[in-house]
Design an enzyme around this catalytic site. Structure first.
Site, PDB file in Angstrom:
ATOM      1  N   ASN A  10      -3.610 -42.711  22.178  1.00  0.00           N
ATOM      2  CA  ASN A  10      -4.089 -43.860  21.397  1.00  0.00           C
ATOM      3  C   ASN A  10      -3.704 -43.594  19.944  1.00  0.00           C
ATOM      4  O   ASN A  10      -4.338 -42.799  19.268  1.00  0.00           O
ATOM      5  CB  ASN A  10      -5.612 -43.972  21.552  1.00  0.00           C
ATOM      6  CG  ASN A  10      -6.207 -45.024  20.629  1.00  0.00           C
ATOM      7  OD1 ASN A  10      -5.481 -45.836  20.050  1.00  0.00           O
ATOM      8  ND2 ASN A  10      -7.526 -45.013  20.477  1.00  0.00           N
ATOM      9  N   LYS A  12      -3.953 -45.502  17.460  1.00  0.00           N
ATOM     10  CA  LYS A  12      -4.792 -46.231  16.490  1.00  0.00           C
ATOM     11  C   LYS A  12      -3.888 -46.881  15.429  1.00  0.00           C
ATOM     12  O   LYS A  12      -2.749 -47.218  15.733  1.00  0.00           O
ATOM     13  CB  LYS A  12      -5.823 -45.301  15.864  1.00  0.00           C
ATOM     14  CG  LYS A  12      -6.578 -44.480  16.915  1.00  0.00           C
ATOM     15  CD  LYS A  12      -7.791 -43.840  16.366  1.00  0.00           C
ATOM     16  CE  LYS A  12      -8.401 -42.936  17.427  1.00  0.00           C
ATOM     17  NZ  LYS A  12      -9.686 -42.411  17.059  1.00  0.00           N
ATOM     18  N   HIS A  96     -13.053 -49.656  22.938  1.00  0.00           N
ATOM     19  CA  HIS A  96     -13.052 -48.380  22.205  1.00  0.00           C
ATOM     20  C   HIS A  96     -14.241 -48.378  21.246  1.00  0.00           C
ATOM     21  O   HIS A  96     -14.597 -49.416  20.681  1.00  0.00           O
ATOM     22  CB  HIS A  96     -11.736 -48.235  21.438  1.00  0.00           C
ATOM     23  CG  HIS A  96     -11.561 -46.867  20.861  1.00  0.00           C
ATOM     24  ND1 HIS A  96     -12.204 -46.469  19.709  1.00  0.00           N
ATOM     25  CD2 HIS A  96     -10.856 -45.790  21.294  1.00  0.00           C
ATOM     26  CE1 HIS A  96     -11.872 -45.209  19.452  1.00  0.00           C
ATOM     27  NE2 HIS A  96     -11.067 -44.776  20.399  1.00  0.00           N
ATOM     28  N   GLU A  98     -14.551 -47.524  18.295  1.00  0.00           N
ATOM     29  CA  GLU A  98     -14.268 -48.051  16.949  1.00  0.00           C
ATOM     30  C   GLU A  98     -14.342 -49.575  16.942  1.00  0.00           C
ATOM     31  O   GLU A  98     -14.769 -50.178  15.967  1.00  0.00           O
ATOM     32  CB  GLU A  98     -12.886 -47.551  16.479  1.00  0.00           C
ATOM     33  CG  GLU A  98     -12.956 -46.087  16.079  1.00  0.00           C
ATOM     34  CD  GLU A  98     -11.667 -45.316  16.255  1.00  0.00           C
ATOM     35  OE1 GLU A  98     -10.590 -45.919  16.367  1.00  0.00           O
ATOM     36  OE2 GLU A  98     -11.749 -44.071  16.286  1.00  0.00           O
ATOM     37  N   GLU A 168     -15.799 -41.647  26.398  1.00  0.00           N
ATOM     38  CA  GLU A 168     -15.501 -41.123  25.072  1.00  0.00           C
ATOM     39  C   GLU A 168     -16.796 -41.011  24.270  1.00  0.00           C
ATOM     40  O   GLU A 168     -17.223 -42.001  23.641  1.00  0.00           O
ATOM     41  CB  GLU A 168     -14.540 -42.054  24.339  1.00  0.00           C
ATOM     42  CG  GLU A 168     -13.192 -42.194  24.995  1.00  0.00           C
ATOM     43  CD  GLU A 168     -12.118 -42.515  23.967  1.00  0.00           C
ATOM     44  OE1 GLU A 168     -11.196 -41.724  23.838  1.00  0.00           O
ATOM     45  OE2 GLU A 168     -12.241 -43.532  23.285  1.00  0.00           O
ATOM     46  N   GLY A 174     -12.451 -37.827  17.095  1.00  0.00           N
ATOM     47  CA  GLY A 174     -11.901 -37.518  15.777  1.00  0.00           C
ATOM     48  C   GLY A 174     -12.727 -36.532  14.975  1.00  0.00           C
ATOM     49  O   GLY A 174     -12.530 -36.383  13.776  1.00  0.00           O
ATOM     50  N   SER A 213     -11.475 -35.538  20.940  1.00  0.00           N
ATOM     51  CA  SER A 213     -10.970 -34.252  20.444  1.00  0.00           C
ATOM     52  C   SER A 213     -10.321 -33.388  21.525  1.00  0.00           C
ATOM     53  O   SER A 213     -10.477 -32.163  21.516  1.00  0.00           O
ATOM     54  CB  SER A 213     -12.087 -33.485  19.714  1.00  0.00           C
ATOM     55  OG  SER A 213     -12.541 -34.238  18.606  1.00  0.00           O
TER      56      SER A 213
END
Ligand code: PEP
Length: 251
Positions: A10, A12, A96, A98, A168, A174, A213
């Protein structure tokens, strides 16, 4: 049941044409020998054509990171599943964290997006995951179960059968803080159980990826767990060596 493992990058909102060119070239060189269907990269919309051309003839599939829940029409700035199909997109991330947190995407919207993708034969990668507060509050299982339940209700077990699920944990995305293989495994088992409550066969077949991660150093241990069928990779997918090393853990 044996499930083929899958690693999905991904990107991003990273990269421009020049850097994509070396990243895609590097991935292609390193992963040219991989079996078809084991790896994919989800690139930003403007670079779908670039990635499609760069990956053509390689075993690496093309993916997108988002899609509209609408079919077509006056939705300025949105991109439809039909448009993605024009670029031979095979996978598309939905839900996701985010998007859930920064763009207020609800599980209902995630379900509609998954439905749109399935109509175009694009595999939704349905993301679920709890925040740190939710985990600390003992709510992790409940949160992910509810996120998946809403999508499962909309697309049914037949839709889930044609999807990929990604667990996730938000606290691991991250942050460099990875879930232990045991922590991830127990959530994956909960998700598989939930699918199993609708359809046992789908539950045994659906791939559940871990994201958060993942690095070359931890990929082997995570992917060795019974219900972890590969990974959704953010930061490490932007480095050819790291992404290739993580993919090597699925062969
Ligand atoms: C992600 O954003 O899907 C992700 C897993 O990111 P990272 O690997 O950087 O934690």
């Amino acid at each position: 049941m044996r499930r083929d493992k899958l690693v999905v990058g991904n990107w991003k909102m990273n990269g421009i044409a020049s850097s994509n060119s070396s990243l895609l070239g590097g991935i292609r060189d390193k992963l040219g020998g991989l079996d078809e269907g084991k790896a994919a990269v989800c690139v930003p919309f403007p670079y779908l054509q670039q990635a499609k051309e760069a990956l053509s003839g390689s075993p690496i599939s093309l993916g997108a990171q988002n899609v509209s829940e609408q079919d077509m029409g006056a939705f300025t700035g949105e991109v439809s599943a039909k448009m993605l199909a024009d670029f031979d997109v095979k996978f598309c991330i939905v839900g996701h964290s985010e998007r859930r947190s920064l763009y207020s995407e609800s599980s209902n919207v995630v379900a509609l997006k998954a439905e749109m993708l399935l109509k175009q034969d694009i595999t939704p990668i349905i993301c679920v995951g709890e925040t740190l507060d939710e985990r600390d509050g003992g709510m992790a299982f409940e949160v992910v179960r509810e996120q998946l339940r809403v999508v499962l209700e909309k697309i049914g077990p037949k839709g889930v059968d044609r999807s990929v699920i990604a667990y996730e944990p938000v606290w691991a995305i991250g942050t460099g803080r990875v879930a232990s293989p045991e922590q991830a495994q127990e959530v994956h088992a909960v998700l598989r159980d939930l699918v199993g409550s609708s359809d046992k066969n789908t539950a045994s077949k659906v791939r559940i990826l871990y994201g958060g991660s993942v690095k070359p150093e931890n990929a082997d241990d995570l992917f060795a767990m019974e219900d972890i069928d590969g990974g959704l990779i953010g930061g490490a997918s932007l480095k050819v060596e790291d992404f290739a090393a993580i993919c090597a853990a699925v062969v």
